[in-house]
Motif scaffolding. Structure first.
Motif, PDB file in Angstrom:
ATOM      1  N   GLU A  59       0.845  -1.197   0.000  1.00  9.64           N
ATOM      2  CA  GLU A  59       0.000   0.000   0.000  1.00  9.64           C
ATOM      3  C   GLU A  59       0.880   1.246   0.000  1.00  9.64           C
ATOM      4  O   GLU A  59       1.286   1.739   1.047  1.00  9.64           O
ATOM      5  CB  GLU A  59      -0.907   0.016   1.241  1.00  9.64           C
ATOM      6  N   GLY A  60       1.181   1.739  -1.178  1.00  8.53           N
ATOM      7  CA  GLY A  60       2.098   2.860  -1.299  1.00  8.53           C
ATOM      8  C   GLY A  60       1.618   4.114  -0.608  1.00  8.53           C
ATOM      9  O   GLY A  60       2.377   4.778   0.106  1.00  8.53           O
ATOM     10  N   PHE A  61       0.333   4.440  -0.796  1.00  4.12           N
ATOM     11  CA  PHE A  61      -0.192   5.677  -0.207  1.00  4.12           C
ATOM     12  C   PHE A  61      -0.188   5.604   1.320  1.00  4.12           C
ATOM     13  O   PHE A  61       0.176   6.561   1.999  1.00  4.12           O
ATOM     14  CB  PHE A  61      -1.607   5.968  -0.713  1.00  4.12           C
ATOM     15  N   ALA A  62      -0.594   4.432   1.832  1.00  2.00           N
ATOM     16  CA  ALA A  62      -0.611   4.262   3.284  1.00  2.00           C
ATOM     17  C   ALA A  62       0.804   4.371   3.840  1.00  2.00           C
ATOM     18  O   ALA A  62       1.054   5.050   4.840  1.00  2.00           O
ATOM     19  CB  ALA A  62      -1.226   2.916   3.653  1.00  2.00           C
ATOM     20  N   ALA A  63       1.751   3.709   3.178  1.00  2.00           N
ATOM     21  CA  ALA A  63       3.138   3.730   3.633  1.00  2.00           C
ATOM     22  C   ALA A  63       3.697   5.154   3.624  1.00  2.00           C
ATOM     23  O   ALA A  63       4.365   5.582   4.569  1.00  2.00           O
ATOM     24  CB  ALA A  63       3.992   2.822   2.763  1.00  2.00           C
ATOM     25  N   GLY A  65       1.979   7.933   3.768  1.00  2.00           N
ATOM     26  CA  GLY A  65       1.286   8.732   4.776  1.00  2.00           C
ATOM     27  C   GLY A  65       1.790   8.446   6.176  1.00  2.00           C
ATOM     28  O   GLY A  65       2.156   9.361   6.923  1.00  2.00           O
ATOM     29  N   ILE A  66       1.823   7.155   6.524  1.00  2.00           N
ATOM     30  CA  ILE A  66       2.276   6.786   7.868  1.00  2.00           C
ATOM     31  C   ILE A  66       3.761   7.119   8.016  1.00  2.00           C
ATOM     32  O   ILE A  66       4.200   7.575   9.069  1.00  2.00           O
ATOM     33  CB  ILE A  66       2.030   5.281   8.135  1.00  2.00           C
ATOM     34  N   GLY A  67       4.515   6.903   6.940  1.00  6.61           N
ATOM     35  CA  GLY A  67       5.943   7.205   6.975  1.00  6.61           C
ATOM     36  C   GLY A  67       6.203   8.683   7.225  1.00  6.61           C
ATOM     37  O   GLY A  67       7.119   9.044   7.959  1.00  6.61           O
ATOM     38  N   ALA A  68       5.363   9.541   6.620  1.00  5.51           N
ATOM     39  CA  ALA A  68       5.538  10.985   6.823  1.00  5.51           C
ATOM     40  C   ALA A  68       5.315  11.343   8.286  1.00  5.51           C
ATOM     41  O   ALA A  68       6.107  12.075   8.890  1.00  5.51           O
ATOM     42  CB  ALA A  68       4.566  11.757   5.929  1.00  5.51           C
ATOM     43  N   VAL A  69       4.235  10.788   8.858  1.00  3.91           N
ATOM     44  CA  VAL A  69       3.959  11.025  10.274  1.00  3.91           C
ATOM     45  C   VAL A  69       5.101  10.457  11.119  1.00  3.91           C
ATOM     46  O   VAL A  69       5.595  11.094  12.061  1.00  3.91           O
ATOM     47  CB  VAL A  69       2.612  10.380  10.697  1.00  3.91           C
ATOM     48  N   GLY A  70       5.526   9.251  10.759  1.00  2.00           N
ATOM     49  CA  GLY A  70       6.589   8.579  11.504  1.00  2.00           C
ATOM     50  C   GLY A  70       7.897   9.350  11.485  1.00  2.00           C
ATOM     51  O   GLY A  70       8.605   9.401  12.491  1.00  2.00           O
ATOM     52  N   LEU A 102      13.665   3.464   9.414  1.00  2.00           N
ATOM     53  CA  LEU A 102      12.554   2.630   8.938  1.00  2.00           C
ATOM     54  C   LEU A 102      11.491   3.477   8.236  1.00  2.00           C
ATOM     55  O   LEU A 102      10.991   3.112   7.173  1.00  2.00           O
ATOM     56  CB  LEU A 102      11.918   1.876  10.113  1.00  2.00           C
ATOM     57  N   ASN A 103      11.165   4.618   8.863  1.00  2.00           N
ATOM     58  CA  ASN A 103      10.128   5.470   8.288  1.00  2.00           C
ATOM     59  C   ASN A 103      10.554   6.053   6.948  1.00  2.00           C
ATOM     60  O   ASN A 103       9.747   6.132   6.025  1.00  2.00           O
ATOM     61  CB  ASN A 103       9.771   6.598   9.264  1.00  2.00           C
ATOM     62  N   VAL A 104      11.835   6.462   6.857  1.00  2.00           N
ATOM     63  CA  VAL A 104      12.324   7.039   5.596  1.00  2.00           C
ATOM     64  C   VAL A 104      12.288   5.989   4.492  1.00  2.00           C
ATOM     65  O   VAL A 104      11.789   6.243   3.390  1.00  2.00           O
ATOM     66  CB  VAL A 104      13.757   7.611   5.773  1.00  2.00           C
ATOM     67  N   VAL A 105      12.786   4.788   4.812  1.00  2.00           N
ATOM     68  CA  VAL A 105      12.810   3.720   3.813  1.00  2.00           C
ATOM     69  C   VAL A 105      11.387   3.373   3.365  1.00  2.00           C
ATOM     70  O   VAL A 105      11.094   3.294   2.164  1.00  2.00           O
ATOM     71  CB  VAL A 105      13.527   2.465   4.381  1.00  2.00           C
ATOM     72  N   GLY A 106      10.482   3.198   4.349  1.00  2.00           N
ATOM     73  CA  GLY A 106       9.101   2.864   4.030  1.00  2.00           C
ATOM     74  C   GLY A 106       8.406   3.971   3.254  1.00  2.00           C
ATOM     75  O   GLY A 106       7.665   3.720   2.306  1.00  2.00           O
ATOM     76  N   PHE A 107       8.691   5.214   3.640  1.00  2.00           N
ATOM     77  CA  PHE A 107       8.098   6.377   2.978  1.00  2.00           C
ATOM     78  C   PHE A 107       8.534   6.454   1.512  1.00  2.00           C
ATOM     79  O   PHE A 107       7.731   6.609   0.602  1.00  2.00           O
ATOM     80  CB  PHE A 107       8.520   7.648   3.731  1.00  2.00           C
ATOM     81  N   MET A 108       9.857   6.303   1.297  1.00  2.00           N
ATOM     82  CA  MET A 108      10.390   6.389  -0.065  1.00  2.00           C
ATOM     83  C   MET A 108       9.808   5.284  -0.938  1.00  2.00           C
ATOM     84  O   MET A 108       9.364   5.524  -2.060  1.00  2.00           O
ATOM     85  CB  MET A 108      11.921   6.260  -0.040  1.00  2.00           C
ATOM     86  N   TYR A 109       9.837   4.065  -0.409  1.00  2.00           N
ATOM     87  CA  TYR A 109       9.323   2.948  -1.204  1.00  2.00           C
ATOM     88  C   TYR A 109       7.823   3.114  -1.421  1.00  2.00           C
ATOM     89  O   TYR A 109       7.318   2.773  -2.497  1.00  2.00           O
ATOM     90  CB  TYR A 109       9.645   1.620  -0.502  1.00  2.00           C
TER      91      TYR A 109
END
Ligand SMILES: [Zn+2]
Length: 116
Positions: A59-63, A65-70, A102-109
């Protein structure tokens, strides 16, 4: 006149504490203690959720979004151990750092997934 902040016994009629300069007729409420374990834990937890969203669920959008908050939360969390009295400062700082990674990696991907 007992100082409400530091407890120093000042002579009668003193307005400012001789020990800590607090106004002795002002009530003192100690600064709320922030628990670095909570912030660092949340940072890592959000990071894990972000990475799971991106790499496992896809789920790219979810990742993203959550990554940005994270990322914001982790960035805040990494500063908390420096400002509070606590043990394991290095551990909490390291955990928050891990949360950022983790958040940066998840956010970018997540972004890559979202636009592809
Ligand atoms: Zn005082």
């Amino acid at each position: 006149m007992k100082c409400p902040k530091c407890g120093f016994e000042n002579p009668e009629g003193t307005l400012f504490c001789q020990e800590c300069d607090w106004r002795v007729d002002y009530p003192y409420t100690p600064e709320k203690k922030r628990n670095p374990a909570v912030f660092s834990g949340l940072a890592v937890l959000l990071g894990i959720v972000t990475v799971l969203c991106a790499f496992v669920v896809g789920e790219g959008f979810a990742a993203a979004g959550i990554g940005a908050v994270g990322m914001v939360l982790s960035g805040y969390a990494i500063g908390v151990p420096r400002h509070v009295e606590c043990d394991n400062k290095q551990l909490y700082t390291a955990l928050a750092g891990l949360g950022i990674a983790l958040n940066v990696v998840g956010f970018m991907y997540g972004l890559v997934l979202a636009v592809s």
